[in-house]
Write an enzyme that holds these catalytic residues in place. Structure first.
Site, mmCIF file in Angstrom:
data_model
loop_
_atom_site.group_PDB
_atom_site.id
_atom_site.type_symbol
_atom_site.label_atom_id
_atom_site.label_comp_id
_atom_site.label_asym_id
_atom_site.label_seq_id
_atom_site.Cartn_x
_atom_site.Cartn_y
_atom_site.Cartn_z
ATOM 1 N N CYS A 139 1.747 -27.067 -54.761
ATOM 2 C CA CYS A 139 2.745 -26.114 -54.271
ATOM 3 C C CYS A 139 3.432 -25.417 -55.441
ATOM 4 O O CYS A 139 3.246 -25.784 -56.595
ATOM 5 C CB CYS A 139 3.787 -26.818 -53.417
ATOM 6 S SG CYS A 139 4.704 -28.015 -54.387
ATOM 7 N N CYS A 152 5.366 -27.304 -58.063
ATOM 8 C CA CYS A 152 4.613 -27.981 -59.121
ATOM 9 C C CYS A 152 4.661 -27.144 -60.405
ATOM 10 O O CYS A 152 4.745 -27.665 -61.503
ATOM 11 C CB CYS A 152 3.153 -28.161 -58.736
ATOM 12 S SG CYS A 152 2.897 -29.007 -57.189
ATOM 13 N N ASP A 163 -56.057 -6.581 -74.170
ATOM 14 C CA ASP A 163 -55.933 -5.146 -74.286
ATOM 15 C C ASP A 163 -56.512 -4.823 -75.670
ATOM 16 O O ASP A 163 -56.331 -5.596 -76.605
ATOM 17 C CB ASP A 163 -54.461 -4.753 -74.209
ATOM 18 C CG ASP A 163 -54.275 -3.285 -74.496
ATOM 19 O OD1 ASP A 163 -54.921 -2.488 -73.811
ATOM 20 O OD2 ASP A 163 -53.498 -2.950 -75.407
ATOM 21 N N ASP A 204 -49.498 -5.926 -75.809
ATOM 22 C CA ASP A 204 -48.425 -5.757 -76.795
ATOM 23 C C ASP A 204 -47.029 -5.872 -76.197
ATOM 24 O O ASP A 204 -46.041 -5.791 -76.889
ATOM 25 C CB ASP A 204 -48.573 -4.433 -77.547
ATOM 26 C CG ASP A 204 -48.426 -3.237 -76.617
ATOM 27 O OD1 ASP A 204 -48.040 -3.441 -75.456
ATOM 28 O OD2 ASP A 204 -48.710 -2.121 -77.049
#
Lengths: 121, 741
Positions: B15, B18, B431, B629
């Site tokens: 609360c 506190c 590739d 790549d």
């Protein structure tokens, strides 16, 4: 074989013990905690809170604080996020997540005995 | 005075009042400048004098107010984590040593066969009780703490099993020696089991110590990578050179590197030249020549010359930092093979507890006399023998060692899943340009009937200036070499997979392959023979037409990478089909493939066709890896079962790929597949051992073999086996480090 009273008692207690073990460890309810921007998870005999809810697309800081010296809990693994962290005793270790997908993503200790869930909504 | 501000969570607030209470309590400490507590975020922000206020003082103040503050120091670096771990292990070592020594005394005084040789005092039950109490509650304290903590969360782990097992043995023994009459009345022999409880704790701690040490080694790779980093940089500021810590280096700083020094961050050489040993980062063992304009990588070592370079990447952007992050990521990822172990281990401990209870009941009801003792010892053995840790460690430790090993050899693996799939690859598509070849083609022949070669090159280079194709670069370079003046181009257009077109001084020019000529209806029959000849030599022929008339041919050839032949041969030997994909025509492609040793060629493939070709192969049931790549081939890399990107300089092209070869060595394609195979073999062995161990030994401990062979497992032996099982799994994973890839 004569079935004496002590044997009957041991048998009944064993069945109760097995049923209790099953219920206690394997049939528990899961609680959830909502994380706003950050959340602290205390690592002590498990994760507290165990299941946390975070928002999709938002960066959330999750800090683990291990207070349990058991080596079982010394690592935390968030497999889906590719994170494995060593958690030194009583020191906070933070990670930041920005999930792009909704869903439930389990996390666990290094040996996969303690579990928690990150729920992305 | 140094003022610092810290924000930390507060637990237990409910609360607004506190807030006040905490602020007041903390504000009272001498040296606190301000304290703001936020109820919504349940946190406090405190500004204080670091010399006056300690962390404990704040903690105590919050606690006095009835709440809990969580202000622990954050741990960031790997070295810090390792130091913490070593500290924990040192303490564990002491505890293990003492437990085993004390356990040994009890064992000597109580184990049939050796107890006769023991001094009388060791056989004294009261002494045994005192020693066992120390071991149980001092050395075993962490088992209790862990168990109690776990029970609070309704969880169970290894420690739960050890705690239950040893506690039962300990308290039974206490009862036997302090209330012997009860047991005598029950017909049970007066025999304590202090040896069992203490030796189990000692051996399990020993296993944990070994396991901890071995586990530290599994993450060695990261520590080593971090250790590569230079500490300081010699930065030129104005006319002076100053040494500054590496974290203060900024992008754009000029840095001087002398022979034998470590290059601090990534950058580009602006003056001087040298040979640089990049082996620590890329795995490439031969030093690389570097000159003005070349990129250098932080953490590599300058061999001979001295140079000045401009920092382009610092901090977490450097290649080394990226590699570290990648390896860390991979080590935290999940391997699909682990799934079963994951499921089993999450139910494991509760099931073992249930089995232990069942063991007790069965032996008590059906066992031989003394039934109670058999029931007790066998259920303890069942709890102790079970080793869920071995299952949990089987996969991740091997993944950690393997990814670290890969990184050391210039092979970066994105995640555990990629590592798992790589070993199943049976087809590798390369590739051509930039992967099998150096990607730096040069003009080799110029064929022309009516015009001068210089004229052809000048026009072609002018046209190609707008193009980014590798062949264009060769033509422009040729024009530069010949010192030719270029023309202004109008209406430039690039047609993917065909070539380029444009206008110079009102004349329409076309430069490209046969397809382009066909498209614009230019007859090429006259030159076909020459083209064939050049193509058979592995050259790419570019046709040049002016105003619908063929004016000449430019032959361009790329140099094959040194590692191409060896790399392909290795894959062929491994029984993996090698395929080359290229936009070149069949003849040129075949000529190059033959030089390298590639069997299957996919020629005339447009960039967007690569994915389709790849999918066709997957449809044939093949597991396909694509090597490219990482930039132009990104879609194909992503579509392949495993995409392997050749790292280019400081750019780690793993975004689209599953594996990146920073060493740019084609031999590592086979290396990555080999590493995957070895890792999976290692994991399978680990899992077989971990599952087999539990599947076989739990029934043995329960006494399943007793009716047939009179075979039972003593709890002490069970603890020894249990301690060694997880150690052996980690040790087996570490063997991967020694394997050749």
């Amino acid at each position: 074989m004569n079935f004496t009273l002590d044997k009957l008692v041991v048998s009944i207690l064993s069945i109760v013990g097995i049923a209790f073990t099953y219920w206690f460890f394997l049939l528990k309810n899961e609680k959830q905690a909502e994380a706003v921007d950050s959340i602290d998870i205390i690592v002590e005999g498990g994760y507290d809170p165990e299941n946390i809810v975070i928002k999709k697309g938002k960066t959330t800081r999750i800090s683990f604080l291990r207070k349990d010296p058991s080596s079982c809990l010394e690592e935390v693994v968030l497999g889906d996020f590719h994170i494995r962290k060593y958690l030194p005793l009583n020191k906070k270790v933070s990670i930041e997540l920005k999930p792009v997908h909704e869903g439930e993503f389990p996390y666990r200790c290094g040996m996969n005995m303690y579990h928690g869930k990150i729920i992305v909504r | 005075m140094t003022t610092i501000t810290k924000t930390f969570p507060i637990k237990g607030m409910h609360c607004a009042s506190c807030v006040r209470v905490i602020e007041k309590s903390v504000g009272r400490i001498d040296g606190i400048e301000s304290c703001n507590v936020n109820l919504a975020t349940e946190s406090a922000t405190v500004k204080y004098d670091n010399e006056k206020v300690t962390k404990d003082a704040i903690l105590a103040a919050v606690e006095n107010a009835g709440y809990r503050a969580v202000i622990e120091e954050e741990v960031k670096s790997h070295a810090e984590s390792k130091a913490e771990k070593l500290k924990e292990l040192d303490f564990l070592k002491i505890k293990t040593g003492i437990s085993l020594f004390l356990g040994g005394i009890i064992l000597w005084g109580s184990f049939p066969g050796i107890m006769e040789t023991a001094p009388g005092i060791f056989k004294n039950y009261i002494l045994q009780f005192l020693i066992a109490t120390v071991v149980q509650f001092w050395a075993g304290f962490e088992f209790y703490r862990s168990t109690i903590n776990s029970i609070k969360h309704r969880q169970a782990n290894m420690d739960t099993l050890v705690t239950v097992g040893t506690t039962v043995a300990y308290f039974y023994s206490v009862a036997v020696i302090f209330f012997p009459q009860i047991f005598k009345d029950l017909g049970v022999q007066i025999m304590p089991f202090f040896d069992t409880s203490t030796v189990i704790i000692g051996l399990i701690l020993l296993g944990r110590f070994f396991e901890g040490r071995a586990k530290l080694s599994t993450s060695d790779a990261i520590g080593k990578l971090i250790g590569l980093q230079a500490k300081t940089a010699r930065v030129i500021r104005g006319n002076v050179e100053i040494n500054i810590p590496i974290d203060q280096v900024q992008v754009g700083d000029l840095i001087r590197v002398r022979p034998g020094e470590k290059i601090p961050v990534d950058g580009e050489i602006i003056e001087g030249e040298s040979n640089v040993d990049e082996s620590m980062v890329t795995g490439e063992s031969i030093p690389t020549e570097k000159m003005k304009g070349d990129l250098v990588i932080g953490a590599t070592i300058n061999k001979s010359g001295s140079f000045v370079y401009k920092a382009t990447k610092v901090g977490s952007d450097t290649m080394l930092s990226q590699i570290i992050k990648l390896v860390e990521n991979a080590q935290g990822s999940k391997a699909p093979i682990q799934r079963l172990a994951d499921i089993v281990s999450s139910y494991f401990v509760p099931i073992v507890i249930m089995l232990a209870i069942a063991t007790f009941a069965i032996w008590y009801n059906f066992g031989p006399t003394p039934a109670f003792l058999y029931a007790l010892l066998n259920s303890i053995a069942t709890l102790i023998i079970a080793c869920p840790c071995a299952m949990g460690l089987a996969t991740p430790t091997a993944i950690m060692v393997a990814t670290g090993k890969g990184a050391k050899n210039g092979i970066l693996i994105k995640d555990a899943e990629s590592l798992e799939i790589a070993g199943k690859i049976n087809t590798v598509i390369f590739d051509k340009t930039g992967t099998l070849t150096n990607g730096k083609p040069v003009v080799t022949d110029i064929v022309t009937a009516s015009k001068k070669p210089d004229e052809i090159i000048a026009l072609a280079a002018s046209l190609e200036k707008g193009s980014e194709h590798a062949l264009a670069e060769a033509i422009i370079k040729e024009a530069e070499n010949r010192d030719l003046r270029l023309f202004k181009v109008q209406g430039f257009k690039a047609v993917a997979g065909h070539g380029v077109e444009g206008e110079i001084k009102g004349r329409k020019l076309y430069l490209g392959n046969r397809k382009l000529m066909k498209k614009v209806n230019i007859d090429t029959t006259e030159v076909e023979e020459t083209v064939s000849k050049l193509e058979l030599e592995g050259k790419t022929v570019v046709m040049f037409a002016i105003d619908k008339e063929l004016a000449g041919l430019i032959a361009i050839a790329d140099t094959i990478k040194d590692s191409a032949k060896e790399g392909v041969e290795r894959l062929n030997k491994m029984g993996i089909e090698t395929v080359m994909v290229t936009g070149d025509n069949e003849r040129t492609a075949r000529a190059i493939a033959d030089q390298i040793g590639i069997k299957r060629v996919l020629a005339d493939v447009l960039p967007e066709g690569k994915v389709e070709e790849l999918k066709n192969m997957q449809a044939e049931g093949k597991r396909v890896a694509m090597v490219g790549d990482g930039i132009n081939d990104a879609p194909a890399l992503a579509a392949a079962d495993i995409g392997i990107a050749m790292g280019t300089g400081t750019d780690v092209a793993i975004e689209a790929a599953d594996i990146a070869l920073v060493n740019k060595n084609l031999n590592s394609v086979g290396g990555a597949i080999e590493l995957s195979k070895k890792t999976m073999r290692n994991i399978r062995l680990n899992l077989f051992w971990a599952f087999g161990y539990n599947v076989v030994l739990i029934p043995v401990a329960m006494g399943a073999f007793y009716p047939f062979f009179k075979l039972l497992l003593s709890p002490v032996l069970a603890s020894g086996a249990m301690a060694m099982s997880s150690v052996s799994v980690v040790a087996n994973s570490l063997l991967l480090e020694r394997s050749k890839i």
